[in-house]
Design a protein around this motif. Structure first.
Motif, PDB file in Angstrom:
ATOM      1  N   GLU A   1     -63.787  -9.648  -5.262  1.00 52.15           N
ATOM      2  CA  GLU A   1     -64.997 -10.247  -5.132  1.00 52.15           C
ATOM      3  C   GLU A   1     -65.777  -9.279  -6.275  1.00 52.15           C
ATOM      4  O   GLU A   1     -67.141 -10.170  -6.401  1.00 52.15           O
ATOM      5  CB  GLU A   1     -65.448  -9.797  -3.832  1.00 52.15           C
ATOM      6  CG  GLU A   1     -64.802 -10.460  -2.569  1.00 52.15           C
ATOM      7  CD  GLU A   1     -64.751  -9.997  -1.333  1.00 52.15           C
ATOM      8  OE1 GLU A   1     -65.706  -8.698  -1.118  1.00 52.15           O
ATOM      9  OE2 GLU A   1     -64.370 -10.444  -0.237  1.00 52.15           O
ATOM     10  N   ARG A   2     -65.913  -8.307  -6.530  1.00 58.39           N
ATOM     11  CA  ARG A   2     -66.901  -7.552  -7.272  1.00 58.39           C
ATOM     12  C   ARG A   2     -66.478  -7.797  -9.005  1.00 58.39           C
ATOM     13  O   ARG A   2     -67.281  -7.082  -9.857  1.00 58.39           O
ATOM     14  CB  ARG A   2     -66.811  -6.025  -7.001  1.00 58.39           C
ATOM     15  CG  ARG A   2     -67.393  -5.862  -5.451  1.00 58.39           C
ATOM     16  CD  ARG A   2     -67.118  -4.365  -4.966  1.00 58.39           C
ATOM     17  NE  ARG A   2     -67.626  -4.191  -3.759  1.00 58.39           N
ATOM     18  CZ  ARG A   2     -67.537  -4.586  -2.701  1.00 58.39           C
ATOM     19  NH1 ARG A   2     -66.223  -5.540  -2.424  1.00 58.39           N
ATOM     20  NH2 ARG A   2     -68.050  -4.463  -1.598  1.00 58.39           N
ATOM     21  N   ALA A   3     -65.290  -8.273  -9.182  1.00 57.38           N
ATOM     22  CA  ALA A   3     -65.212  -8.404 -10.628  1.00 57.38           C
ATOM     23  C   ALA A   3     -66.200  -9.312 -11.682  1.00 57.38           C
ATOM     24  O   ALA A   3     -66.554 -10.094 -11.050  1.00 57.38           O
ATOM     25  CB  ALA A   3     -63.552  -8.859 -11.079  1.00 57.38           C
ATOM     26  N   VAL A   4     -66.401  -8.903 -12.650  1.00 65.73           N
ATOM     27  CA  VAL A   4     -67.353  -9.262 -13.749  1.00 65.73           C
ATOM     28  C   VAL A   4     -66.719  -9.486 -15.090  1.00 65.73           C
ATOM     29  O   VAL A   4     -65.962  -8.310 -15.382  1.00 65.73           O
ATOM     30  CB  VAL A   4     -68.372  -8.228 -13.700  1.00 65.73           C
ATOM     31  CG1 VAL A   4     -69.574  -8.742 -14.592  1.00 65.73           C
ATOM     32  CG2 VAL A   4     -69.318  -8.121 -12.318  1.00 65.73           C
TER      33      VAL A   4
ATOM     34  N   THR B   1     -64.056  -9.011 -21.335  1.00 63.42           N
ATOM     35  CA  THR B   1     -63.342  -7.958 -20.491  1.00 63.42           C
ATOM     36  C   THR B   1     -63.798  -8.119 -19.089  1.00 63.42           C
ATOM     37  O   THR B   1     -64.843  -8.294 -18.845  1.00 63.42           O
ATOM     38  CB  THR B   1     -63.902  -6.719 -20.908  1.00 63.42           C
ATOM     39  OG1 THR B   1     -63.537  -6.571 -22.450  1.00 63.42           O
ATOM     40  CG2 THR B   1     -63.449  -5.350 -20.372  1.00 63.42           C
ATOM     41  N   VAL B   2     -62.630  -7.730 -18.164  1.00 54.23           N
ATOM     42  CA  VAL B   2     -63.161  -7.691 -16.883  1.00 54.23           C
ATOM     43  C   VAL B   2     -63.167  -6.360 -16.327  1.00 54.23           C
ATOM     44  O   VAL B   2     -62.534  -5.423 -16.703  1.00 54.23           O
ATOM     45  CB  VAL B   2     -61.809  -8.326 -15.933  1.00 54.23           C
ATOM     46  CG1 VAL B   2     -62.138  -8.314 -14.430  1.00 54.23           C
ATOM     47  CG2 VAL B   2     -61.584 -10.131 -16.401  1.00 54.23           C
ATOM     48  N   THR B   3     -64.235  -6.211 -15.638  1.00 59.36           N
ATOM     49  CA  THR B   3     -64.770  -4.840 -14.942  1.00 59.36           C
ATOM     50  C   THR B   3     -65.211  -4.920 -13.623  1.00 59.36           C
ATOM     51  O   THR B   3     -65.433  -5.991 -13.211  1.00 59.36           O
ATOM     52  CB  THR B   3     -65.951  -4.316 -15.766  1.00 59.36           C
ATOM     53  OG1 THR B   3     -67.011  -4.915 -15.577  1.00 59.36           O
ATOM     54  CG2 THR B   3     -65.658  -3.944 -17.297  1.00 59.36           C
TER      55      THR B   3
END
Length: 124
Positions: free
Chosen positions: A106-109, A115-117
């Protein structure tokens, strides 16, 4: 030939009409008065409760179907070390591993360079 359920329904209706006719004759009513018919009133209330239950269950089912459209079922396999970390973090915060992973997702950006953070958060 009528379906057996239709025949049973018809027989039930005929029996009810006969009961009402006998009640009206016994009480000397010119017209049927549902408020004075205790048996009929109980049956009508029971039917209405049943009908409302059917409607409520249908509405709940429809809502579940609408909600399910937005759900995603995933079969995720992690290596042993990662699985232990996920289980350990979940235990530490009192959430299931599935809930922990859902909160991470849900919080992945995705950043500009793809790049996924995940920003820091406390699982709940």
């Amino acid at each position: 030939m009528p379906h057996p359920d239709e025949a049973a329904d018809c027989a039930t209706r005929i029996a009810e009409w006969r009961r009402v006719l006998a009640l009206m004759r016994a009480e000397g009513w010119e017209t049927y008065e549902s408020a004075r018919d205790e048996t009929g009133s109980r049956r009508a209330a029971a039917y209405e409760n049943w009908r409302q239950g059917v409607i409520t269950r249908a509405q709940e089912n429809k809502q579940r179907q609408r909600d399910a459209v937005h759900e995603l079922d995933v079969d995720l396999r992690l290596d042993a070390a990662t699985g232990r970390r996920v289980r350990g973090l979940g235990a530490r915060y009192g959430v299931s591993p599935e809930r922990l992973l859902a909160q991470l997702a849900e919080r992945a950006v995705v950043t500009g360079n793809t790049t996924v953070t995940v920003p820091p958060f406390t699982p709940s």
